[in-house]
Design a protein around this motif. Structure first.
Motif, PDB file in Angstrom:
ATOM      1  N   LEU A 116       0.856  -1.190   0.000  1.00  0.00           N
ATOM      2  CA  LEU A 116       0.000   0.000   0.000  1.00  0.00           C
ATOM      3  C   LEU A 116       0.893   1.242   0.000  1.00  0.00           C
ATOM      4  CD1 LEU A 116      -2.787   1.407   0.327  1.00  0.00           C
ATOM      5  CD2 LEU A 116      -2.463   1.189   2.815  1.00  0.00           C
ATOM      6  N   ILE A 117       0.707   2.101  -0.995  1.00  0.00           N
ATOM      7  CA  ILE A 117       1.432   3.386  -1.027  1.00  0.00           C
ATOM      8  C   ILE A 117       0.473   4.456  -0.519  1.00  0.00           C
ATOM      9  CG2 ILE A 117       2.607   5.083  -2.472  1.00  0.00           C
ATOM     10  CD1 ILE A 117       3.046   2.843  -4.570  1.00  0.00           C
ATOM     11  N   ILE A 118       0.881   5.166   0.532  1.00  0.00           N
ATOM     12  CA  ILE A 118       0.068   6.276   1.042  1.00  0.00           C
ATOM     13  C   ILE A 118       0.788   7.564   0.659  1.00  0.00           C
ATOM     14  CG2 ILE A 118      -0.969   7.356   3.075  1.00  0.00           C
ATOM     15  CD1 ILE A 118      -1.106   4.606   4.374  1.00  0.00           C
ATOM     16  N   TYR A 119       0.192   8.282  -0.276  1.00  0.00           N
ATOM     17  CA  TYR A 119       0.831   9.450  -0.886  1.00  0.00           C
ATOM     18  C   TYR A 119       0.100  10.707  -0.431  1.00  0.00           C
ATOM     19  CZ  TYR A 119       1.847  12.738  -4.696  1.00  0.00           C
ATOM     20  OH  TYR A 119       2.202  13.842  -5.423  1.00  0.00           O
ATOM     21  N   THR A 120       0.851  11.677   0.067  1.00  0.00           N
ATOM     22  CA  THR A 120       0.227  12.899   0.584  1.00  0.00           C
ATOM     23  C   THR A 120       0.874  14.110  -0.059  1.00  0.00           C
ATOM     24  OG1 THR A 120       0.029  11.714   2.703  1.00  0.00           O
ATOM     25  CG2 THR A 120      -0.511  14.060   2.698  1.00  0.00           C
ATOM     26  N   TYR A 121       0.236  14.620  -1.089  1.00  0.00           N
ATOM     27  CA  TYR A 121       0.701  15.862  -1.719  1.00  0.00           C
ATOM     28  C   TYR A 121      -0.476  16.448  -2.503  1.00  0.00           C
ATOM     29  CZ  TYR A 121       4.030  19.252  -3.354  1.00  0.00           C
ATOM     30  OH  TYR A 121       4.693  20.437  -3.552  1.00  0.00           O
ATOM     31  N   LEU A 167      -4.192  10.675  -0.639  1.00  0.00           N
ATOM     32  CA  LEU A 167      -5.114  11.234   0.356  1.00  0.00           C
ATOM     33  C   LEU A 167      -5.802  12.507  -0.121  1.00  0.00           C
ATOM     34  CD1 LEU A 167      -3.176  10.587   3.704  1.00  0.00           C
ATOM     35  CD2 LEU A 167      -5.205   9.408   2.857  1.00  0.00           C
ATOM     36  N   TYR A 168      -5.116  13.346  -0.912  1.00  0.00           N
ATOM     37  CA  TYR A 168      -5.769  14.560  -1.427  1.00  0.00           C
ATOM     38  C   TYR A 168      -6.782  14.212  -2.516  1.00  0.00           C
ATOM     39  CZ  TYR A 168      -2.899  17.898   1.154  1.00  0.00           C
ATOM     40  OH  TYR A 168      -2.318  18.635   2.153  1.00  0.00           O
ATOM     41  N   GLU A 169      -6.395  13.322  -3.442  1.00  0.00           N
ATOM     42  CA  GLU A 169      -7.323  12.913  -4.502  1.00  0.00           C
ATOM     43  C   GLU A 169      -8.572  12.271  -3.885  1.00  0.00           C
ATOM     44  OE1 GLU A 169      -5.944  13.112  -8.037  1.00  0.00           O
ATOM     45  OE2 GLU A 169      -6.244  11.032  -8.668  1.00  0.00           O
ATOM     46  N   GLU A 170      -8.346  11.558  -2.817  1.00  0.00           N
ATOM     47  CA  GLU A 170      -9.414  10.874  -2.085  1.00  0.00           C
ATOM     48  C   GLU A 170     -10.318  11.874  -1.351  1.00  0.00           C
ATOM     49  OE1 GLU A 170      -9.474   7.561  -2.166  1.00  0.00           O
ATOM     50  OE2 GLU A 170     -10.724   6.960  -0.482  1.00  0.00           O
ATOM     51  N   GLN A 171      -9.815  13.115  -1.214  1.00  0.00           N
ATOM     52  CA  GLN A 171     -10.494  14.149  -0.401  1.00  0.00           C
ATOM     53  C   GLN A 171     -10.776  13.596   0.997  1.00  0.00           C
ATOM     54  OE1 GLN A 171     -13.801  15.773  -2.682  1.00  0.00           O
ATOM     55  NE2 GLN A 171     -12.371  16.805  -4.026  1.00  0.00           N
ATOM     56  N   PHE A 172      -9.747  12.962   1.550  1.00  0.00           N
ATOM     57  CA  PHE A 172      -9.859  12.402   2.888  1.00  0.00           C
ATOM     58  C   PHE A 172     -10.153  13.511   3.891  1.00  0.00           C
ATOM     59  CE2 PHE A 172      -8.188  11.017   6.977  1.00  0.00           C
ATOM     60  CZ  PHE A 172      -8.775   9.764   7.087  1.00  0.00           C
ATOM     61  N   ASP A 173     -11.098  13.269   4.775  1.00  0.00           N
ATOM     62  CA  ASP A 173     -11.410  14.240   5.835  1.00  0.00           C
ATOM     63  C   ASP A 173     -10.497  13.938   7.022  1.00  0.00           C
ATOM     64  OD1 ASP A 173     -12.324  15.767   7.890  1.00  0.00           O
ATOM     65  OD2 ASP A 173     -14.344  14.906   7.948  1.00  0.00           O
ATOM     66  N   PRO A 174      -9.506  14.809   7.288  1.00  0.00           N
ATOM     67  CA  PRO A 174      -8.518  14.472   8.325  1.00  0.00           C
ATOM     68  C   PRO A 174      -8.924  14.864   9.747  1.00  0.00           C
ATOM     69  CG  PRO A 174      -7.889  16.497   7.229  1.00  0.00           C
ATOM     70  CD  PRO A 174      -9.193  16.073   6.611  1.00  0.00           C
ATOM     71  N   HIS A 202       3.223  -4.402   3.365  1.00  0.00           N
ATOM     72  CA  HIS A 202       4.263  -3.369   3.370  1.00  0.00           C
ATOM     73  C   HIS A 202       3.588  -2.034   3.020  1.00  0.00           C
ATOM     74  CE1 HIS A 202       8.374  -1.917   3.076  1.00  0.00           C
ATOM     75  NE2 HIS A 202       8.136  -1.423   1.872  1.00  0.00           N
ATOM     76  N   ILE A 203       3.894  -1.016   3.791  1.00  0.00           N
ATOM     77  CA  ILE A 203       3.264   0.294   3.558  1.00  0.00           C
ATOM     78  C   ILE A 203       4.358   1.307   3.219  1.00  0.00           C
ATOM     79  CG2 ILE A 203       1.729   2.070   4.494  1.00  0.00           C
ATOM     80  CD1 ILE A 203       0.774  -0.028   6.548  1.00  0.00           C
ATOM     81  N   ILE A 204       4.156   2.028   2.122  1.00  0.00           N
ATOM     82  CA  ILE A 204       5.125   3.042   1.702  1.00  0.00           C
ATOM     83  C   ILE A 204       4.473   4.419   1.859  1.00  0.00           C
ATOM     84  CG2 ILE A 204       6.546   3.911  -0.196  1.00  0.00           C
ATOM     85  CD1 ILE A 204       6.500   1.061  -1.385  1.00  0.00           C
ATOM     86  N   PHE A 205       5.088   5.269   2.651  1.00  0.00           N
ATOM     87  CA  PHE A 205       4.591   6.633   2.856  1.00  0.00           C
ATOM     88  C   PHE A 205       5.454   7.601   2.042  1.00  0.00           C
ATOM     89  CE2 PHE A 205       3.360   4.308   6.647  1.00  0.00           C
ATOM     90  CZ  PHE A 205       2.113   4.811   6.982  1.00  0.00           C
ATOM     91  N   ILE A 206       4.809   8.469   1.274  1.00  0.00           N
ATOM     92  CA  ILE A 206       5.539   9.501   0.518  1.00  0.00           C
ATOM     93  C   ILE A 206       4.934  10.854   0.875  1.00  0.00           C
ATOM     94  CG2 ILE A 206       6.157  10.347  -1.781  1.00  0.00           C
ATOM     95  CD1 ILE A 206       5.632   7.471  -2.834  1.00  0.00           C
ATOM     96  N   TYR A 207       5.751  11.744   1.448  1.00  0.00           N
ATOM     97  CA  TYR A 207       5.218  13.067   1.805  1.00  0.00           C
ATOM     98  C   TYR A 207       6.348  14.071   2.018  1.00  0.00           C
ATOM     99  CZ  TYR A 207       6.268  11.733   6.723  1.00  0.00           C
ATOM    100  OH  TYR A 207       6.878  11.333   7.889  1.00  0.00           O
ATOM    101  N   GLY A 228       7.231  18.173  10.384  1.00  0.00           N
ATOM    102  CA  GLY A 228       6.599  16.861  10.449  1.00  0.00           C
ATOM    103  C   GLY A 228       5.776  16.540   9.224  1.00  0.00           C
ATOM    104  N   MET A 229       4.823  15.639   9.413  1.00  0.00           N
ATOM    105  CA  MET A 229       3.995  15.231   8.278  1.00  0.00           C
ATOM    106  C   MET A 229       2.903  16.265   8.020  1.00  0.00           C
ATOM    107  SD  MET A 229       1.897  12.098  10.039  1.00  0.00           S
ATOM    108  CE  MET A 229       3.054  11.630  11.316  1.00  0.00           C
ATOM    109  N   PRO A 230       2.417  16.360   6.772  1.00  0.00           N
ATOM    110  CA  PRO A 230       1.287  17.261   6.487  1.00  0.00           C
ATOM    111  C   PRO A 230       0.077  16.903   7.364  1.00  0.00           C
ATOM    112  CG  PRO A 230       2.258  16.468   4.431  1.00  0.00           C
ATOM    113  CD  PRO A 230       2.896  15.679   5.547  1.00  0.00           C
ATOM    114  N   ALA A 231      -0.733  17.914   7.700  1.00  0.00           N
ATOM    115  CA  ALA A 231      -1.905  17.702   8.563  1.00  0.00           C
ATOM    116  C   ALA A 231      -2.823  16.624   7.987  1.00  0.00           C
ATOM    117  CB  ALA A 231      -2.666  19.016   8.734  1.00  0.00           C
ATOM    118  N   MET A 232      -2.893  16.556   6.659  1.00  0.00           N
ATOM    119  CA  MET A 232      -3.728  15.535   6.007  1.00  0.00           C
ATOM    120  C   MET A 232      -3.314  14.128   6.456  1.00  0.00           C
ATOM    121  SD  MET A 232      -6.066  14.748   3.889  1.00  0.00           S
ATOM    122  CE  MET A 232      -6.516  15.601   2.386  1.00  0.00           C
ATOM    123  N   LEU A 233      -2.023  13.872   6.461  1.00  0.00           N
ATOM    124  CA  LEU A 233      -1.536  12.542   6.847  1.00  0.00           C
ATOM    125  C   LEU A 233      -1.686  12.324   8.344  1.00  0.00           C
ATOM    126  CD1 LEU A 233      -0.199   9.837   6.206  1.00  0.00           C
ATOM    127  CD2 LEU A 233       2.032  10.998   6.264  1.00  0.00           C
TER     128      LEU A 233
END
Ligand code: FAD
Length: 188
Positions: free
Chosen positions: A4-9, A38-45, A76-81, A87-92
């Motif tokens: 799973l790639i979790i991409y935050t930009y 997460l942005y394309e998903e319009q995830f509510d953080p 396996h989880i890959i985080f890209i941010y 730190g990490m963006p508020a979205m993540l």
């Protein structure tokens, strides 16, 4: 392996998006790969609980079930941010707050947290502008996700690849970093 790639930009015109593409292109076709943008998903953080929606029930909130299932599915989880304010963006951060909940990702034991996500590993890829020689001496810059969050939830090993001085890097340095990412992704 399920990856799973979790991409935050927020947009696709960025160096972080170049990293995402290089990772996707270089992972072996033998893996099952799923990307969560997460942005394309319009995830509510925003984490919410109140008198009727109890904090103790956060691990079963129906709206987050899709994301809990993604985490459960992944080996396996890959985080890209990018690093924002150290730190990490508020979205993540909001994603972690809402999905890595007590009862799902961990529980409380007598000697601290008991991780529920054993058997999974992770790779964190971050970019920032601060020069490389300073990052060992300053807080976070990916260390919180690696050590306080993922490891506390039982995920290990967790590796971290970071690019310092990103916006001031030469084209050559950026290319070398992408080559390094391609090599690591290809070796998974
Ligand atoms: P970009 O700005 O998109 O690109 C960087 C370089 O890569 C540019 O030269 C660009 O031309 C090139 N590039 C872009 N796309 C490609 C491509 N496809 N292929 C090859 N090259 C490409 N930094 C810190 O060190 N500490 C902080 O605390 C911090 N806080 C921040 C807070 C906020 C709110 C923001 C917005 C930034 C902050 N930064 C901080 C800086 C941030 O970490 C960097 O802006 C970010 O890491 C750069 O990544 P990017 O993907 O946005 O790069």
């Amino acid at each position: 392996m399920n990856i799973l790639i979790i991409y935050t930009y927020p947009n696709h015109q960025s160096f972080n998006n170049a990293i995402l593409k290089v990772v996707q292109q270089n992972l072996s076709k033998d893996h099952n790969v799923n990307t969560l943008d997460l942005y394309e998903e319009q995830f509510d953080p925003i984490l919410r609980f109140d008198d009727t929606h109890k904090r103790r029930d956060l691990s079963t909130v129906p709206g987050m079930e899709k994301y809990r299932n993604m985490i459960t599915w992944a080996d396996h989880i890959i985080f890209i941010y990018p690093i924002w304010w150290s730190g990490m963006p508020a979205m993540l951060k909001g994603f972690i707050d809402r999905v890595f909940t007590a009862g799902f990702a961990y529980s409380y034991g007598k000697r601290g947290l008991i991780g529920h996500l054993q058997g999974k590993s992770a790779w964190i890829i971050t970019t920032h502008n601060t020069p490389a020689f300073l990052t060992p001496f300053i807080q976070d810059y990916g260390k919180v996700l690696k050590n306080q969050i993922l490891k506390s939830c039982g995920i290990k090993p967790v590796t971290h690849t970071q690019l310092a001085g990103t916006e001031n890097s030469s084209d050559e340095k950026l290319r070398r970093f992408l080559d390094k990412i391609a090599n690591i992704a290809g070796s998974i």
